[in-house]
Design an enzyme around this catalytic site. Sequence first.
Site, PDB file in Angstrom:
ATOM      1  N   ASP A 101       0.836  -1.204   0.000  1.00 46.43           N
ATOM      2  CA  ASP A 101       0.000   0.000   0.000  1.00 46.43           C
ATOM      3  C   ASP A 101       0.871   1.255   0.000  1.00 46.43           C
ATOM      4  OD1 ASP A 101      -2.511   1.124   0.000  1.00 46.43           O
ATOM      5  OD2 ASP A 101      -3.137   0.220   1.886  1.00 46.43           O
TER       6      ASP A 101
ATOM      7  N   GLY B 137      -3.645  15.163 -11.906  1.00 48.74           N
ATOM      8  CA  GLY B 137      -4.088  16.509 -12.244  1.00 48.74           C
ATOM      9  C   GLY B 137      -5.457  16.567 -12.884  1.00 48.74           C
ATOM     10  N   ASP B 138      -5.856  15.486 -13.553  1.00 42.46           N
ATOM     11  CA  ASP B 138      -7.173  15.499 -14.188  1.00 42.46           C
ATOM     12  C   ASP B 138      -8.220  14.766 -13.364  1.00 42.46           C
ATOM     13  OD1 ASP B 138      -6.302  12.940 -14.493  1.00 42.46           O
ATOM     14  OD2 ASP B 138      -6.374  12.902 -16.673  1.00 42.46           O
TER      15      ASP B 138
ATOM     16  N   ASP C   3     -10.442   3.114  -1.641  1.00 38.64           N
ATOM     17  CA  ASP C   3     -11.044   2.031  -0.875  1.00 38.64           C
ATOM     18  C   ASP C   3     -12.548   1.895  -1.095  1.00 38.64           C
ATOM     19  OD1 ASP C   3      -8.547   1.663   0.120  1.00 38.64           O
ATOM     20  OD2 ASP C   3      -9.019   2.188   2.189  1.00 38.64           O
TER      21      ASP C   3
END
Length: 419
Positions: A171, A212-213, A235
């Site tokens: 993770d 960024g998008d 999650d």
Amino acid sequence: MRTSRAAQAIAMTAAVCVAVGCAPAPGAQIDSAAVAIPGVAATPPMGWNSWNSFGCDIDETTIRAQADALVSSGLAAAGYRYVVVDDCWYSPQRAADGTLTASYQRFPSGMAALGDYLHERGLRFGIYAGASEQTCAQLSGTYPGRTGSAGHETADARTFASWGVDFVKYDWCSANSDLADQKRAFVAMRDAIRATGRPMVYSINPNSGVTGDGEVPGARYDWGGVATMTRLTNDISPQWTTDTGSSGYQGVADIIDASADATTRVSAGRWRDLDMLEIGVGTDLTAAQQRSHLALWAMMAAPLVAGNDLTVMDAATAALLRTPGVLAIDQDTAARPATSVAADGSVRTRELTSGRRAVSLTNRGATATTMSFAPSTSGPVHDVWTGAVVPVGSDGRVSIPVAPGDTALFETSPGRADQ
């Protein structure tokens, strides 16, 4: 030989990328290797993970009880074999030599003993680690310490191998979402696992933030050359939809919507992880929505990792998780996830081996409705939930009433004229 300006520009760009690193274009593959860890997960991994039901409240007694229930319920025989111990199993401090160790209070017998316990029952051992300096529980302040694997990849992979680990959930868990940093971290652990010589499923979640998008890294980039399993979204939550956007918790329908464009990045040994199953967890998902949960994960060739408390699981939950026809679709060796026929994803079709095809009809509305599809072959059509052959109408379509939130699931076979 003269070099064209175009070639010079390409060479210059390559030199700059080598020096400082360049982010790949949207959808670009992060690493060119064919598979993350050779020889593992020819079909989507199936198992159980501790997080959805227990969070940080885990110990060896709990994990062993869940493992025993996995076997006694028939889920292990149905294919759910990986038992993944999620966050909070470790000591808050590493040993003096830097070794990652288990919490003595939580796992007094040690992790190698836990691995032996699982293997003796025909199960496989999964463990959680952090790709940054802290795990997610440490980053959030839920658990003390800084025992992420950053800078310790080789040692930690060797430790996991010595414990008999078969599955590593890795993770990101960092406020830093720089793609180059993520790539270095995830590739480092992949290579460390490979170097141990022990086959391990390598499951990554790069989604601590958005690009960024507005996309998360697991959706924007193809990590198939790095990981066996790559998380597609943030999650999951035991709800149908959360409307929180890509940076928040996702409901079942939210994740299915996000999976529509991920079909080209799936093949044997490189699976898109839609996150753990919330079947039997909480009370927000209706029985129909839980059926859709399993059916649509199977249609997308997603790993099936249960997250409910198996020791108190009711018969209906166990029967749903064991549904043979649905699991067979998920585990089909063609490894071709479904594509959407309808723009809203309510109708999906998946190519299976031997000319067969799976078709799902999902009612996204609030009231029951009749849904239909036209089989592409002349062979028999089976209801996957019941196994019964269903009739094709005079109009050449299969029609069936579908309850709100439910998914009708069919399998078609080629007739003699189709072969």
